[in-house]
Scaffold this active site. Sequence first.
Site, PDB file in Angstrom:
ATOM      1  N   ASN A 150      17.206  -9.202   5.759  1.00 28.57           N
ATOM      2  CA  ASN A 150      15.790  -9.292   5.412  1.00 28.57           C
ATOM      3  C   ASN A 150      15.217 -10.621   5.885  1.00 28.57           C
ATOM      4  O   ASN A 150      15.801 -11.678   5.618  1.00 28.57           O
ATOM      5  CB  ASN A 150      15.604  -9.199   3.898  1.00 28.57           C
ATOM      6  CG  ASN A 150      15.795  -7.806   3.356  1.00 28.57           C
ATOM      7  OD1 ASN A 150      16.748  -7.130   3.714  1.00 28.57           O
ATOM      8  ND2 ASN A 150      14.908  -7.377   2.486  1.00 28.57           N
ATOM      9  N   HIS A 169      14.934   4.904   0.508  1.00 26.82           N
ATOM     10  CA  HIS A 169      14.554   3.540   0.857  1.00 26.82           C
ATOM     11  C   HIS A 169      13.719   3.635   2.124  1.00 26.82           C
ATOM     12  O   HIS A 169      14.157   4.212   3.125  1.00 26.82           O
ATOM     13  CB  HIS A 169      15.788   2.673   1.087  1.00 26.82           C
ATOM     14  CG  HIS A 169      15.450   1.252   1.377  1.00 26.82           C
ATOM     15  ND1 HIS A 169      16.344   0.384   1.965  1.00 26.82           N
ATOM     16  CD2 HIS A 169      14.323   0.538   1.180  1.00 26.82           C
ATOM     17  CE1 HIS A 169      15.780  -0.804   2.115  1.00 26.82           C
ATOM     18  NE2 HIS A 169      14.546  -0.728   1.647  1.00 26.82           N
ATOM     19  N   ASP A 170      12.525   3.083   2.100  1.00 19.94           N
ATOM     20  CA  ASP A 170      11.603   3.303   3.213  1.00 19.94           C
ATOM     21  C   ASP A 170      12.180   2.858   4.548  1.00 19.94           C
ATOM     22  O   ASP A 170      11.888   3.457   5.592  1.00 19.94           O
ATOM     23  CB  ASP A 170      10.240   2.647   2.956  1.00 19.94           C
ATOM     24  CG  ASP A 170      10.313   1.180   2.570  1.00 19.94           C
ATOM     25  OD1 ASP A 170      11.402   0.575   2.642  1.00 19.94           O
ATOM     26  OD2 ASP A 170       9.262   0.631   2.180  1.00 19.94           O
ATOM     27  N   THR A 171      13.046   1.833   4.538  1.00 21.83           N
ATOM     28  CA  THR A 171      13.658   1.433   5.800  1.00 21.83           C
ATOM     29  C   THR A 171      14.647   2.474   6.298  1.00 21.83           C
ATOM     30  O   THR A 171      14.792   2.678   7.507  1.00 21.83           O
ATOM     31  CB  THR A 171      14.346   0.070   5.661  1.00 21.83           C
ATOM     32  OG1 THR A 171      13.418  -0.863   5.093  1.00 21.83           O
ATOM     33  CG2 THR A 171      14.803  -0.455   7.009  1.00 21.83           C
ATOM     34  N   SER A 188       0.847  -1.191   0.000  1.00 18.13           N
ATOM     35  CA  SER A 188       0.000   0.000   0.000  1.00 18.13           C
ATOM     36  C   SER A 188       0.884   1.242   0.000  1.00 18.13           C
ATOM     37  O   SER A 188       2.055   1.187   0.370  1.00 18.13           O
ATOM     38  CB  SER A 188      -0.931   0.020   1.225  1.00 18.13           C
ATOM     39  OG  SER A 188      -0.194   0.198   2.416  1.00 18.13           O
TER      40      SER A 188
END
Length: 474
Positions: A286, A226-228, A13
């Site tokens: 990950n 990068h969302d992280t 999302s």
Amino acid sequence: MKRVAAVDLGASSGRVMLGSVGPEVLELRELNRFWNGPVRVHGTLHWDLLHLYRSVLDGLHLAGRIDSVGIDSWAVDYGLLDTHGRLLGNPVHYRDSRTDGVMERVLSTVPASELYAVTGLQQLPFNTVYQLAAEELFSDAATLLMIPDLLAYWLTGEIGVERTNASTTQLYDVAARDWSDQLISRIGLPRRVFPRLWEPGDVIGNMLPDETGPAGEVPVIAVGSHDTASAVVAVPAADDRFAYISSGTWSLVGLELDAPVLTDDARAANFTNEGGVDGRIRFLRNVMGLWILQECQRVWGDDDLAGLLRDAADAPPFAVLIDPDAPEFLAPGNMPARIEEHCRATGQDAPRSRGAVVRCILESLALAYRRTLRAAQTIADRDVDVLHVIGGGSQNELLCQLTADACGVPVLAGPVEASALGNVLVQARALGEPFPDLRAMRALVRSTHSLRRYAPQGKPADWDAAESRLDGTR
């Protein structure tokens, strides 16, 4: 008070959030939330980038007066532009099968030890380097842009790649902090497609008039794209003795370090050294994350997560255990059937109820977190006093408690929208808010957001036995 828009795109999302930042103020308001997922066309999984872009514009038009925009998203995927700046095909989804067998082919040219010595990156079959090696590049391909940089290009007309996302490509020299010309050449990729790099906090450019609407000149600012990387900015840690799990579709489990760890032990344990904001290193691995549960819910047609978690809490502990990182769980599909097959292959009775399936997934994830956290501490020689769980998974109370139990350290859960908060904070600093360092940003997160603490419970010996049992099925 700064008012900024954070575009935060996850693997399932996306959302556009309005952030307000000032003295003792850090607030988010959701403007637009939208679906994001793969679209299969003639057997290939693609991202629907035009849908995402339209949804981003819809959110920005709801923002009213804003001082800037920042964009973060998942890693590794990209779009290619031609010499006229036109997109050459919809970006392919990292879960597509086109990279099957490609990693082995690339490693026959550049051995894994040499690749790791330069990039410090975890070996995953969908890394950008293997996606590029899997396709025949168009002869007129002129520019590679990671997903946030592609959207920023459409908003501003400016071309470049932000550094934290570049560090996930396995074509980036983590020590030199630049593209690795040597690797690019050895793998047979054209150097011309890799553009200049932006730092988090750089102004990319102003939104084009046809996208800005009535708001006037609005800069797009490079964040930890990068969302992280953005999420780790918002970890509400009080000191350096912390670990984190950015928990969502994926779980990224690791430490924040000052320098990369490029040892043989780090490579053998498959740890990654990704770039963070302010030059920090995200030393992590990950883990498959809540993807397995999400796919089970999709197949079941059951969106009552609260009910499933209640049933899971009542299910017998450690009845069934799986390896969440097993390759059969990567692609979309009938996940309950795959769990059943995995159990048969490992000599276990398959779970007989949905609650038991969920219990199996969450306990197996907690064991994967335990293994990863302990390895990270040993390899990096870092002690940890607290484990911060951020992102959507921080709302899963059962998983947070199981994680505390498995890892043997307190878990602090929250904030939920960590990526958007980190995005907002980097923008605010670029606009002049007095954040001298990450510690100051994190102090503001702590003072403005509620966290939930989970103390370890149960018997450590039970988790030791569960881990030994899982090891026996590998």
